[in-house]
Write an enzyme that holds these catalytic residues in place. Structure first.
Site, short mmCIF file in Angstrom:
data_model
loop_
_atom_site.label_atom_id
_atom_site.label_comp_id
_atom_site.label_asym_id
_atom_site.label_seq_id
_atom_site.Cartn_x
_atom_site.Cartn_y
_atom_site.Cartn_z
N ASP A 1 -10.85 2.81 4.59
CA ASP A 1 -11.12 1.27 4.54
C ASP A 1 -12.87 1.21 4.53
O ASP A 1 -13.25 0.20 4.15
CB ASP A 1 -10.72 0.53 5.80
CG ASP A 1 -9.59 -0.13 5.20
OD1 ASP A 1 -9.36 -0.39 4.11
OD2 ASP A 1 -8.67 -0.32 6.10
N GLN B 1 -4.35 -1.75 10.03
CA GLN B 1 -4.34 -3.10 9.24
C GLN B 1 -4.68 -3.99 10.13
O GLN B 1 -4.46 -3.94 11.41
CB GLN B 1 -3.01 -3.35 8.92
CG GLN B 1 -2.75 -4.66 7.96
CD GLN B 1 -3.35 -4.53 6.55
OE1 GLN B 1 -3.48 -3.48 6.05
NE2 GLN B 1 -3.86 -5.83 5.96
N LYS C 1 0.84 -1.36 0.14
CA LYS C 1 0.14 -0.04 -0.05
C LYS C 1 1.08 1.41 0.17
O LYS C 1 0.75 2.43 -0.78
CB LYS C 1 -0.90 -0.21 1.30
CG LYS C 1 -2.11 -0.94 1.19
CD LYS C 1 -2.78 -1.17 2.56
CE LYS C 1 -3.65 -2.43 2.33
NZ LYS C 1 -4.47 -2.81 3.56
#
Ligand code: GUN
Length: 291
Positions: A119, A96, A52
């Site tokens: 997200d 994450q 990412k």
């Protein structure tokens, strides 16, 4: 059978994003900035997060990686999130997953400012998504929608079977495919680990989206001719012949479906790269909405 080529499409999307960033730079504006919090040493998570960060470099975004020790307390982790919430330099950030067992994942996600939740995991974003309001759509479902629309796969009135009910993929995907706008307007069936006779449903599907994490789960005898298959599975399976000692396997028994399916996402090179591209897209959206 044709491929829904996520790798190719993700490159096109990244190029479009890069062009927007180049324009911002030309205009002397701040560039979008994504941050990622990584807790502990989970190998797969480390790989995902470093990808990412690399993606950010490719399109000209700034990025910040916040690496925290496995033993961090819930309180300390939430304090790190607050810092990012309050940092005006950061447009969006992700935590994450998975998190270590002693951390309450829901409480952590709830601490993220929904305006920076690229997200799309915060309940405020999830609820807005379900109600057709402006929201961040989780990157994997968002990437699948892009694949379906850019390949002009017909969806209106079709029967889609979503396999798996995770908060990251299955649950949002089932909601999105049922929304009125394209790509959607489908009849949706959501099957999961407790569902009986899954093949009775998949056999009736025009589109199967499988996000189970069980290699070779979906077989040719479970589908009808001309089905569109989206394979979200990314299970690491040991493979002594592979350079890293493992390979990535999808949920689909490719050899048994290849003569029946009309379209399929390859693994790798299908949904994975699209997920990464859509995180960048969400970060650009956050930048635009918040600036
Ligand atoms: N773990 C697996 N997929 C994801 C994702 O899309 N976002 C975050 N934050 N963690 C993940």
């Amino acid at each position: 059978m044709q491929f829904l080529d996520g790798l190719k499409l993700s490159k096109e999307i990244k190029e479009e994003i890069k062009q927007e960033v180049d324009l911002l730079i030309e205009q002397g504006k701040k560039t979008p900035h994504l941050a990622a919090i990584l807790v502990g040493q989970n190998g797969a998570s480390q790989t995902y997060v470093s990808s990412k960060i690399k993606d950010c470099e490719q399109v000209g975004f700034q990025s910040t990686l916040v690496e925290l020790d496995e033993t961090i307390s819930q309180k300390e982790l939430i304090a790190e999130i607050q810092k990012l919430n309050e940092n005006d330099e950061i447009d969006g950030f992700i935590v994450q997953l998975p998190l270590p067992k002693h951390i309450d994942q829901e409480e952590v996600i709830n601490a993220i400012d929904p305006k920076k939740d690229v997200d799309g995991f915060h309940p405020a974003n999830f609820g807005k998504m379900a109600l057709d309001m402006e929201a961040f759509i989780p990157a994997t479902p968002f990437g699948i929608l892009q694949l379906l629309s850019r390949y002009q796969i017909p969806t209106k009135g079709k029967h889609v079977v979503v396999i798996g009910r995770s908060r990251i993929v299955g649950k949002p995907m089932s909601i999105l495919m049922g929304r009125k706008d394209y790509p959607g307007d489908c009849t949706v069936t959501l099957v999961h680990s407790s569902s009986e006779n899954i093949e009775n449903f998949t056999k009736q599907a025009d589109i199967v989206i499988t996000a189970l994490g069980v290699p070779n789960f979906l077989k040719g005898e479970m589908i009808k001719d001309e089905v569109v298959i989206v394979d979200v599975g990314i299970t690491r399976v040991e493979d002594a012949t592979a350079t890293k000692g493992y390979r990535i396997a999808g949920d689909v028994d490719f050899d048994s479906v290849r003569d029946k399916a009309s379209w399929i996402t390859p693994v790798p090179g299908g949904v994975g790269p699209m997920t990464r591209a859509m995180l960048l897209q969400n970060t650009l959206l956050a930048y635009k909405r918040n600036s």
